[in-house]
Write a protein that holds these residues in place. Structure first.
Motif, mmCIF file in Angstrom:
data_model
loop_
_atom_site.group_PDB
_atom_site.id
_atom_site.type_symbol
_atom_site.label_atom_id
_atom_site.label_comp_id
_atom_site.label_asym_id
_atom_site.label_seq_id
_atom_site.Cartn_x
_atom_site.Cartn_y
_atom_site.Cartn_z
ATOM 1 N N UNK A 88 55.807 13.698 2.627
ATOM 2 C CA UNK A 88 54.734 14.667 2.420
ATOM 3 C C UNK A 88 53.666 14.599 3.506
ATOM 4 N N UNK A 89 53.476 13.451 4.118
ATOM 5 C CA UNK A 89 52.451 13.326 5.141
ATOM 6 C C UNK A 89 52.899 13.769 6.525
ATOM 7 N N UNK A 90 54.162 14.180 6.651
ATOM 8 C CA UNK A 90 54.682 14.571 7.956
ATOM 9 C C UNK A 90 54.390 16.039 8.244
ATOM 10 N N UNK A 91 54.118 16.331 9.526
ATOM 11 C CA UNK A 91 53.779 17.689 9.940
ATOM 12 C C UNK A 91 54.625 18.044 11.163
ATOM 13 N N UNK A 92 55.462 19.075 11.016
ATOM 14 C CA UNK A 92 56.368 19.485 12.085
ATOM 15 C C UNK A 92 56.086 20.918 12.523
ATOM 16 N N UNK A 93 56.446 21.220 13.768
ATOM 17 C CA UNK A 93 56.333 22.579 14.304
ATOM 18 C C UNK A 93 57.712 23.084 14.701
ATOM 19 N N UNK A 94 57.937 24.373 14.492
ATOM 20 C CA UNK A 94 59.082 25.051 15.083
ATOM 21 C C UNK A 94 58.526 26.215 15.889
ATOM 22 N N UNK A 95 58.779 26.195 17.200
ATOM 23 C CA UNK A 95 58.195 27.199 18.086
ATOM 24 C C UNK A 95 59.308 28.052 18.669
ATOM 25 N N UNK A 96 59.181 29.370 18.516
ATOM 26 C CA UNK A 96 60.220 30.281 18.991
ATOM 27 C C UNK A 96 59.639 31.327 19.936
ATOM 28 N N UNK A 97 60.554 32.111 20.507
ATOM 29 C CA UNK A 97 60.162 33.161 21.463
ATOM 30 C C UNK A 97 60.403 34.534 20.872
ATOM 31 N N UNK A 98 60.122 34.671 19.588
ATOM 32 C CA UNK A 98 60.242 35.977 18.962
ATOM 33 C C UNK A 98 61.495 36.188 18.144
ATOM 34 N N UNK A 99 62.394 35.206 18.130
ATOM 35 C CA UNK A 99 63.623 35.313 17.337
ATOM 36 C C UNK A 99 63.815 33.998 16.614
ATOM 37 N N UNK A 118 55.366 28.746 15.016
ATOM 38 C CA UNK A 118 54.625 29.508 16.010
ATOM 39 C C UNK A 118 55.596 30.360 16.836
ATOM 40 N N UNK A 119 55.105 31.501 17.268
ATOM 41 C CA UNK A 119 55.878 32.437 18.095
ATOM 42 C C UNK A 119 55.052 32.721 19.343
ATOM 43 N N UNK A 120 55.575 32.332 20.531
ATOM 44 C CA UNK A 120 54.797 32.524 21.761
ATOM 45 C C UNK A 120 55.193 33.790 22.523
ATOM 46 N N UNK A 121 55.990 34.663 21.894
ATOM 47 C CA UNK A 121 56.418 35.880 22.575
ATOM 48 C C UNK A 121 55.215 36.704 23.025
ATOM 49 N N UNK A 122 55.254 37.121 24.294
ATOM 50 C CA UNK A 122 54.212 37.968 24.868
ATOM 51 C C UNK A 122 54.890 39.163 25.512
ATOM 52 N N UNK A 123 54.650 40.349 24.991
ATOM 53 C CA UNK A 123 55.358 41.548 25.447
ATOM 54 C C UNK A 123 55.144 41.830 26.932
ATOM 55 N N UNK A 124 54.011 41.395 27.483
ATOM 56 C CA UNK A 124 53.742 41.650 28.895
ATOM 57 C C UNK A 124 54.439 40.648 29.807
ATOM 58 N N UNK A 125 54.612 39.424 29.326
ATOM 59 C CA UNK A 125 55.211 38.381 30.153
ATOM 60 C C UNK A 125 56.713 38.218 29.905
ATOM 61 N N UNK A 126 57.128 38.372 28.653
ATOM 62 C CA UNK A 126 58.519 38.105 28.280
ATOM 63 C C UNK A 126 59.195 39.450 28.009
ATOM 64 N N UNK A 127 59.737 40.025 29.084
ATOM 65 C CA UNK A 127 60.177 41.423 29.040
ATOM 66 C C UNK A 127 61.690 41.593 28.902
ATOM 67 N N UNK A 128 62.423 40.517 28.640
ATOM 68 C CA UNK A 128 63.869 40.624 28.507
ATOM 69 C C UNK A 128 64.223 41.599 27.380
#
Length: 249
Positions: A88-99, A118-128
């Motif tokens: 219960x005291x553990x804290x994890x992150x899952x970070x994706x690029x929009x998918x 967290x989602x770091x997708x940025x429409x101006x930078x990540x244009x694939x």
């Protein structure tokens, strides 16, 4: 929430998200075949070119089926073997690029730990185009937050494990990659880990994806980026010849 993958979902995703590549490829193939009626192709050269095009279009689908549909990757047994502490005291992150195909799975494996996505997708930078299409069908984990790749909105030394699963190759600039990893290092506890899963720009992935392997980065590039971000331990383990699992702290 139980996530049940459909048969051949990995291949279907590749076809759906990268359909622009296949449309252009098959048009080019049709033009080459049609040109045989206009030009006097040497038979050997003609079939070499046809074979190369067919290989480039079909081989990525075979490899994707193997990696994503038949290897057991999405069973996450590879993660279970890492024996990450679940409490219960553990804290994890899952970070994706929009998918996001993994947050619910991670939560099912580590049910007692708190998971923030967290989602770091940025429409101006990540244009694939593939990312744009993938976002339209992505599952959204509760309380998923949008962030900038250069800033994780958490205190120093507050996270036990950060998961980066087939995501940060979408950060194309090297300096941006390093800054992102520095943020990961900052928010990780002294004994915290970053677990990253990526295809590499190496010979097996060249055989699998031909010129498409340039979308990935080499082991040396990742190692250098992690070292510049002040990670001191960088361990790599292969999951199939085509994917690498990095465990860094």
């Amino acid at each position: 929430m139980e996530i049940k993958r459909r048969n051949f979902q990995g291949v279907v995703n590749i076809l759906s998200f990268n359909r622009h590549f296949y449309v252009v490829g098959f048009i080019a193939l049709a033009l080459i075949i049609g040109s045989k009626f206009l030009f006097n192709w040497h038979p050997v050269l003609f079939w070499v070119i046809i074979s190369a095009f067919m290989y480039g279009l079909i081989m990525p689908l075979f490899v994707s089926a193997y990696v994503y549909d038949f290897s057991g990757f999405y069973n996450f047994d590879w993660l279970k073997k890492m024996k990450i502490e679940d409490a219960k005291g553990k804290f994890n992150l899952n970070i994706n690029a929009g998918f996001d195909e993994t947050s619910y799975i991670i939560k099912s494996i580590l049910p007692q730990s708190n998971l923030q996505v967290y989602d770091f997708y940025n429409a101006k930078q990540h244009t694939e185009p593939a990312i744009i299409r993938a976002r339209k069908v992505s599952l959204v984990y509760p309380n998923t937050q949008q962030i900038n790749s250069n800033s994780i909105p958490l205190k120093d030394s507050s996270v036990d494990t950060i998961f980066l699963i087939s995501a940060i190759h979408e950060i194309r600039r090297y300096d941006e990659k390093v800054q992102f990893l520095k943020e990961c290092r900052r928010v990780c506890k002294p004994n915290g880990n970053v677990i990253m899963v990526e295809h590499l720009r190496d010979f097996p992935n060249f055989l699998a994806f031909t010129i498409g392997f340039t979308h990935f980065f080499s082991k040396e590039t990742w190692k250098k980026a992690f070292e510049e971000a002040e990670f001191t331990s960088i361990k790599e383990k292969k999951f199939t010849p085509f994917m690498s699992i990095f465990n860094c702290n």
